[in-house]
Design an enzyme around this catalytic site. Structure first.
Site, PDB file in Angstrom:
ATOM      1  N   THR A 197       0.838  -1.205   0.000  1.00 41.60           N
ATOM      2  CA  THR A 197       0.000   0.000   0.000  1.00 41.60           C
ATOM      3  C   THR A 197       0.872   1.255   0.000  1.00 41.60           C
ATOM      4  OG1 THR A 197      -1.823  -1.072   1.118  1.00 41.60           O
ATOM      5  CG2 THR A 197      -1.598   1.295   1.489  1.00 41.60           C
TER       6      THR A 197
ATOM      7  N   GLY B 290      -4.849  -4.809   7.457  1.00 40.83           N
ATOM      8  CA  GLY B 290      -5.898  -3.808   7.620  1.00 40.83           C
ATOM      9  C   GLY B 290      -6.899  -4.091   8.722  1.00 40.83           C
TER      10      GLY B 290
HETATM   11  N1  ASP Z   1      -3.623  -2.163   4.642  1.00 43.19           N
HETATM   12  C1  ASP Z   1      -3.994  -2.741   3.373  1.00 43.19           C
HETATM   13  C2  ASP Z   1      -5.292  -3.487   3.536  1.00 43.19           C
HETATM   14  O1  ASP Z   1      -5.445  -4.131   4.553  1.00 43.19           O
HETATM   15  C3  ASP Z   1      -2.979  -3.680   2.814  1.00 43.19           C
HETATM   16  C4  ASP Z   1      -1.598  -3.131   2.718  1.00 43.19           C
HETATM   17  O2  ASP Z   1      -1.218  -2.271   3.501  1.00 43.19           O
HETATM   18  O3  ASP Z   1      -0.834  -3.565   1.816  1.00 43.19           O
HETATM   19  O4  ASP Z   1      -6.082  -3.482   2.624  1.00 43.19           O
END
Ligand code: ASP
Length: 350
Positions: A214, A268
């Site tokens: 992300t 997340g």
């Molecule tokens: N935080 C993001 C999610 O849970 C994933 C990530 O940080 O790569 O969708």
């Protein structure tokens, strides 16, 4: 003697008045970016892959810093830097998004304006090239905070935002990650999406970095306005319309003028449970903690205690950039009006 002393005090006072009000810990502008965190250690990255990541981060940071240096708004800096990371196939956002269990790309993003607390977010969009810009449009051009799926797509059409076919999001590396995830789960592997071609990143060594890719940007501009933005493809092999923390204001993203701007990446579900971004800001606001202390308390202590993994970037009340991660590595960068750009990946880097 007394006159000389008085004169010296006067000279000192006028020098203080002429000096800029800010200090090293309160930069005129500041920006921090992340491209995810995870098990990122030196043996896992070839020199070529590492250079590509550093280059992608540096280009995004430079674009955001240029906006701030020119006196531009923190929101514009956040959007400019985030779009570059979204367009880079290396990061799990926009172009390089991970795949869902049925071989699709469902993108989430959010943005927050620290001035009056306005925010915008989108979840589960499939054809918008830059979800961060759609999130900003939701904030600025709609009465809502979050739009999802088909409705968000319809709003993107109305706003004239750039659209792309599904094959735009195809990268060989993310497809291999999906196959691996589904194989481990004993689940069927879907057909490759129509129009799928090897991506530019396929030339790089296949990368098993176990990273949350992300992307996120936080900034404070010369007027003291804070902004934060986050964009993601979510988690590999996600099902049932799963949405993580990235588009949830207070979990993956938060900004408040004079207090903080925060963007997160990681598992997340845990970030949502802890309201990670908002909690860090609350600690800064109510406990007068620095960004680093507040971020460590939430990431290293609270998140670790419930089994979550990941990182945050923060601009704190003093305008100082900070970050915290409980993973071995984190793609990150920061720059301020007082300090040169820094790009780091590994835990032992600044
Ligand atoms: N935080 C993001 C999610 O849970 C994933 C990530 O940080 O790569 O969708």
């Amino acid at each position: 003697m007394r006159i000389a002393g008085a004169l010296a005090i006067l000279v000192l006072l006028s020098a203080c008045a002429a000096a800029p009000a800010r200090t090293q810990s309160a930069p005129g502008w500041s920006i921090a970016i992340h491209g995810g965190a995870g098990i990122i250690e030196r043996p896992q990255l070839t020199a070529e892959t590492e250079a590509a990541y550093r280059d992608g981060l540096a280009r995004a940071l430079a674009a955001g810093a240029a906006v701030l240096r020119d006196g531009g708004a923190s929101l514009d800096a956040v959007e400019a830097a985030a779009r570059i990371l979204e367009d880079d196939p290396l990061f799990n956002a926009g172009r390089g998004a991970v795949f869902t269990a049925d071989g699709r790309n469902e993108l989430d993003a959010s943005i927050m304006d620290g001035r009056a607390g306005a925010a915008g977010a989108v979840a589960g969009v499939t054809s918008v090239r830059n979800p961060i810009s759609l999130a900003r449009a939701v904030m600025e051009k709609s009465p809502h905070v979050m739009l999802m799926g088909a409705g968000a797509e319809a709003f993107a059409t109305e706003q004239g935002l750039a659209r792309v076919p599904p094959a735009y999001f195809f990268t060989e590396r993310r497809w291999l990650q999906l196959e691996e995830t589904l194989r481990a789960r004993g689940a069927p592997i879907p057909a490759r999406p129509e129009g799928a071609t090897p991506s530019p990143s396929a030339a790089l060594a296949p990368l098993d970095d176990h990273a949350f890719g992300t992307i996120g940007v936080v900034a404070r501009d010369q007027n003291g306005h804070y902004a934060a933005g986050t964009s993601t493809g979510g988690t590999t092999g996600k099902r049932w319309g799963r949405v993580g923390d990235s588009p949830v204001i207070g979990a993956g993203t938060f900004a408040r003028n004079g207090v903080c701007a925060v963007s997160a990446t990681g598992t997340g579900e845990y970030f949502i449970r802890l309201s990670v971004a908002r909690t860090i800001c609350a600690r800064i606001e109510y406990l007068s903690e620095s960004g680093k202390t507040a971020a460590d308390a939430v990431i290293r202590d609270a998140l670790t205690a419930i089994g979550g993994d990941g990182c945050v970037i923060v601009i704190d009340a003093e305008g100082a950039p900070a970050w915290s991660f409980n993973t071995p590595g984190m793609y990150r960068g920061f720059e301020t009006s007082e300090t040169a750009p820094v790009i780091s990946i590994f835990a032992d880097e600044p």
